[in-house]
Design an enzyme around this catalytic site. Structure first.
Site, PDB file in Angstrom:
ATOM      1  N   HIS A   1      -8.613  62.920  21.707  1.00  0.00           N
ATOM      2  CA  HIS A   1     -10.047  62.753  21.352  1.00  0.00           C
ATOM      3  C   HIS A   1     -10.193  61.460  20.551  1.00  0.00           C
ATOM      4  CE1 HIS A   1     -14.086  64.596  20.025  1.00  0.00           C
ATOM      5  NE2 HIS A   1     -14.063  63.351  19.569  1.00  0.00           N
TER       6      HIS A   1
ATOM      7  N   HIS B   1     -12.628  57.736  19.899  1.00  0.00           N
ATOM      8  CA  HIS B   1     -13.777  56.854  20.131  1.00  0.00           C
ATOM      9  C   HIS B   1     -13.298  55.410  20.024  1.00  0.00           C
ATOM     10  CE1 HIS B   1     -16.684  60.180  19.767  1.00  0.00           C
ATOM     11  NE2 HIS B   1     -15.790  60.665  18.925  1.00  0.00           N
TER      12      HIS B   1
ATOM     13  N   LYS C   1     -17.523  65.602  28.952  1.00  0.00           N
ATOM     14  CA  LYS C   1     -17.812  65.939  27.550  1.00  0.00           C
ATOM     15  C   LYS C   1     -19.212  66.499  27.390  1.00  0.00           C
ATOM     16  CE  LYS C   1     -17.301  65.999  23.055  1.00  0.00           C
ATOM     17  NZ  LYS C   1     -16.953  64.992  22.069  1.00  0.00           N
TER      18      LYS C   1
ATOM     19  N   HIS D   1     -18.330  69.495  22.149  1.00  0.00           N
ATOM     20  CA  HIS D   1     -18.717  69.329  20.745  1.00  0.00           C
ATOM     21  C   HIS D   1     -19.403  70.633  20.366  1.00  0.00           C
ATOM     22  CE1 HIS D   1     -19.881  66.979  17.095  1.00  0.00           C
ATOM     23  NE2 HIS D   1     -20.674  68.026  17.013  1.00  0.00           N
TER      24      HIS D   1
ATOM     25  N   HIS E   1     -12.282  69.021  17.957  1.00  0.00           N
ATOM     26  CA  HIS E   1     -12.298  68.956  16.485  1.00  0.00           C
ATOM     27  C   HIS E   1     -12.754  70.255  15.818  1.00  0.00           C
ATOM     28  CE1 HIS E   1     -16.357  67.951  17.628  1.00  0.00           C
ATOM     29  NE2 HIS E   1     -16.142  66.676  17.781  1.00  0.00           N
TER      30      HIS E   1
ATOM     31  N   ASP F   1     -10.195  62.117  16.748  1.00  0.00           N
ATOM     32  CA  ASP F   1     -11.630  61.862  16.569  1.00  0.00           C
ATOM     33  C   ASP F   1     -11.837  60.600  15.745  1.00  0.00           C
ATOM     34  OD1 ASP F   1     -14.341  62.174  16.908  1.00  0.00           O
ATOM     35  OD2 ASP F   1     -14.557  63.679  15.323  1.00  0.00           O
TER      36      ASP F   1
HETATM   37  C1  NCD Z   1     -18.344  60.666  16.316  1.00  0.00           C
HETATM   38  C2  NCD Z   1     -18.818  59.229  16.578  1.00  0.00           C
HETATM   39  O1  NCD Z   1     -19.059  58.501  15.613  1.00  0.00           O
HETATM   40  O2  NCD Z   1     -18.931  58.838  17.754  1.00  0.00           O
HETATM   41  N1  NCD Z   1     -18.634  61.003  14.959  1.00  0.00           N
HETATM   42  C3  NCD Z   1     -18.041  61.979  14.237  1.00  0.00           C
HETATM   43  O3  NCD Z   1     -18.471  62.216  13.117  1.00  0.00           O
HETATM   44  N2  NCD Z   1     -17.030  62.676  14.698  1.00  0.00           N
HETATM   45  C4  NCD Z   1     -18.974  61.600  17.302  1.00  0.00           C
HETATM   46  C5  NCD Z   1     -18.358  62.964  17.316  1.00  0.00           C
HETATM   47  O4  NCD Z   1     -17.238  63.154  17.770  1.00  0.00           O
HETATM   48  O5  NCD Z   1     -19.020  63.910  16.855  1.00  0.00           O
HETATM   49 ZN    ZN Z   2     -15.583  62.612  18.453  1.00  0.00          ZN
END
Ligand code: NCD
Ligand code: ZN
Length: 347
Positions: free
Chosen positions: A12, A14, A98, A136, A174, A248
């Site tokens: 996971h 970003h 997702k 999520h 998460h 995450d």
């Molecule tokens: C994530 C993001 O910034 O893209 N933020 C977070 O707080 N985890 C999005 C997500 O996974 O919820």
């Molecule tokens: Zn995330």
């Protein structure tokens, strides 16, 4: 003391796009073999064509001689078609879909408003294609207390979904609560699993307010009480195959965190492995670390384990106070603190 681990994957992550992607991707590529790349860009990655193009952008941003393999995902909307799922599977580069309930988190405004009303044909096609749904897991009803949104989502959506489509592979992303741990443990192994972040293993909600408001500890789902943190630690260190590494890591520029309406997301890619090792060591379960970082995820996704290794050396190192990237400053998790495990990248 050194630990040698089969190279971990991040299930996971970003990576963003543009300048921020250029800044952050090498941190993940250093430590991880593969990563499930989240599709919540602006605009979101809702089609296979967009996922293929985004993958190309990531590959171009990698440092030379990197073997990092980005595993792409599609962003589910009310209008995603079963045809798109077939195309995603055929592409060979999309590994999951997702689900963001609309409004749940960063860039989720195009997410799903009515899962059972709008998405059942797509979910049925995902069963056909053996394509996992990554969730999520929070309701978005503003009336529901923010600390209860994961539990309410399990009861209102996730449990009914798993009952209705028992052959659908689901990853609860998460997880943050005892309720989520119990739910995942109650489901069929191999069909329902969960990713776990370093922050939800190491911090409870006090970390949001320690000595004043701490925006760099704000993520979604928000940190919970200590009993929840302990339940998550117990679950991952038990050796259960249902839980695997998903950082995450969610970079936001410093000004977007330190402002009147700060973004949710913790940047942990540079420290994640050291932090997971800390959790397992403190629980007396270092022997279970490698399954969590490197075996359980590929097994769930039906992929081979990585063939290279990474070493964690017991050697104190200081986390930088900040990363001054060309794209701007990003503050990492545990900024300025000393960690005990230093990842050594084997050449
Ligand atoms: C994530 C993001 O910034 O893209 N933020 C977070 O707080 N985890 C999005 C997500 O996974 O919820
Ligand atoms: Zn995330």
């Amino acid at each position: 003391m050194e630990l040698s681990l089969v190279r971990p994957d991040d299930w996971h992550l970003h990576l963003r796009d543009g300048d921020i992607l250029q800044s952050v991707v090498s941190q993940s590529a250093k430590h991880f073999g593969r990563a499930i790349v989240m599709p919540n860009l602006r605009p979101p990655i809702t089609t296979t064509a967009a996922a293929v193009a985004y993958r190309e952008e990531i590959l171009k941003a990698l440092p030379p001689k990197s073997y990092f393999d980005p595993l792409m995902t599609l962003y589910l909307t009310d209008n995603t078609s079963p045809k798109e799922i077939k195309a995603a599977r055929r592409s060979g580069v999309v590994y999951a879909v997702k689900l963001y309930p609309a409004g749940a988190t960063t860039n989720s405004q195009d997410g799903v408003t009515d899962l059972f009303g709008r998405c059942l044909p797509v979910l049925e096609e995902m069963v056909e294609q053996n394509m996992p749904l990554l969730v999520h897991g929070e309701v978005t009803d503003p009336e529901v207390d923010v600390f209860d949104r994961e539990k309410v989502f399990i009861d209102s959506t996730l449990r009914p979904l798993v009952q209705q489509l028992p052959r659908l592979k689901v990853v609860m992303e998460h997880v943050t609560t005892l309720d989520a741990v119990k739910f995942v443990e109650s489901c069929a192994e191999g069909f329902v699993a969960a990713t776990v972040t370093p922050q939800h293993l190491l911090l409870n909600r006090n970390a949001l307010f320690k000595g004043g408001l701490q925006p760099h500890n704000y993520c979604l789902p928000v940190l919970k009480r200590e009993i929840h943190r302990q339940a998550i630690v117990a679950a991952v260190t038990s050796g259960s195959k249902r839980f695997f590494l998903g950082t995450d890591s969610a970079p936001h520029e410093r000004q977007k965190k330190e402002c009147p309406c700060g973004c949710a997301g913790i940047y942990n890619a540079p420290v994640a492995l050291a932090l997971y090792a800390k959790v397992f060591e403190e629980a007396g379960a270092l022997d279970k670390l490698e399954a969590f970082t490197s075996f359980n995820g590929p097994e769930f996704y039906g992929l081979p384990r990585n063939t290279s290794f990474i070493t964690l050396r017991k050697k104190p190192w200081k986390v930088p106070d900040s990363y001054e990237f060309a794209s701007g400053t990003i503050i990492p998790m545990f900024a300025g603190e000393t960690l005990d495990w230093l990842p050594i990248v084997d050449s």
